[in-house]
Design an enzyme around this catalytic site. Structure first.
Site: not given
Length: 312
Positions: A173, A168
């Site tokens: 974020e 990932e």
């Protein structure tokens, strides 16, 4: 945390807990998806838009990959042929999100040239949006988005994930509640490598993974461009508004050898999502009563476009 300011002293506790950040779960299952096709160029963006990137190589330029990019300009919105052909209106394998999150198509829309997510509370569940590219892409690539974060304690996230959920890369974020002086001024720029059985998760946790620009910028106050350059299996570089802000040290890519010494090699889906991330509940956030969630307008995440480039 209930929106209190985090000091640098206890920030490290937050950073250690952030090992669980990201939307991966042991519920992920492998799926089969079509490879990238020949259609590559979108109208609008040009290679000069990413002139700040390293040279693409002799006779090459950074070229848009249409199947994993979207300008969100179709007047038909999610009913457009391109969206339905290229994107899942949810997670690629049916996962509904972390914790009390539930991804649902009803919480996403395309309006006035933007992808919008809005969260609602329903019987102890936070319903919100997620879209995933059907096709995958691999290095070398540069993925960039233009986003206005939600002004809430929910995460606004743009990331990449392999079919088997073992690799990932997190382009963006962030948590946009303006009342939190720590998170509102920081972007989490990181990655994960996983072993699924027995479950193990490696993520770098140093303070350098939480980027602040030194100008007290509150990221949810305006649109910004966020990009990640996946140059090869061992090199990740992060850009904000065309400026290189972080390069992950090679030693921090996979120090636990979860990838058996090969680094990031698996093709990945592009994912845009919002979520109630469980690790924040351990810091005092109650998503069901937090005023930045109960006020639905604060939960709106706006995505102008997502563009993926490869040197061709």
């Amino acid at each position: 945390m209930k929106n209190k300011i985090i000091t640098m002293g206890n920030a490290f506790r937050v950073l250690m807990i952030s090992i669980s950040l990201g939307s991966c779960s042991s519920q992920h299952q492998s799926v089969s998806n079509e490879p990238l096709g020949e259609e590559k160029k979108l109208s609008g963006p040009e290679s000069t838009d990413v002139a700040f990137l390293p040279n693409a190589g002799a006779g090459k330029q950074w070229t848009i990959q249409a199947k994993v990019s979207n300008e969100f300009n179709d007047t038909e919105g999610k009913q457009s042929e391109k969206f339905s052909r290229d994107w899942h209106d949810g997670f690629f394998n049916g996962w509904t999100g972390p914790g009390i999150t539930k991804y649902t198509a009803a919480q996403s829309s395309i309006e006035h040239g933007e992808l919008l997510f809005k969260a609602t509370i329903d019987n102890g569940i936070i319903k919100t949006g997620c879209i995933t590219s059907k096709a995958k892409a691999t290095y070398p690539l540069y993925m960039e988005v233009r986003v206005k974060l939600s002004e809430s304690v929910l995460s606004s996230a743009v990331w990449m994930l392999s079919d088997d959920s073992t690799e990932e890369i997190d382009n963006l974020e962030a948590f946009g509640a303006k009342s939190n002086d720590y998170f509102s001024k920081r972007l989490h720029l990181s990655h994960h490598v996983f072993i699924r059985e027995p479950f193990q998760d490696y993520q770098p946790t140093g303070p350098e993974t939480w980027y602040a620009d030194g100008n007290n910028t509150i990221w949810s106050a305006d649109y910004h461009k966020y990009g990640v350059l996946w140059e090869d299996p061992w090199n990740l570089s992060y850009y904000v508004d065309g400026v290189l802000v972080r390069k992950t040290p090679i030693a921090e890519i996979d120090p636990e050898n979860y990838t058996n010494g090969v680094g990031f090699t698996k093709p990945m889906h592009m994912i845009i999502s919002a979520a109630a991330q469980s690790w924040r509940e351990t810091q005092g956030i109650n998503f069901l009563t937090d005023p930045t969630v109960t006020n639905e307008e604060k939960t709106v995440m706006k995505v102008d476009w997502i563009r993926v480039y490869k040197p061709e």
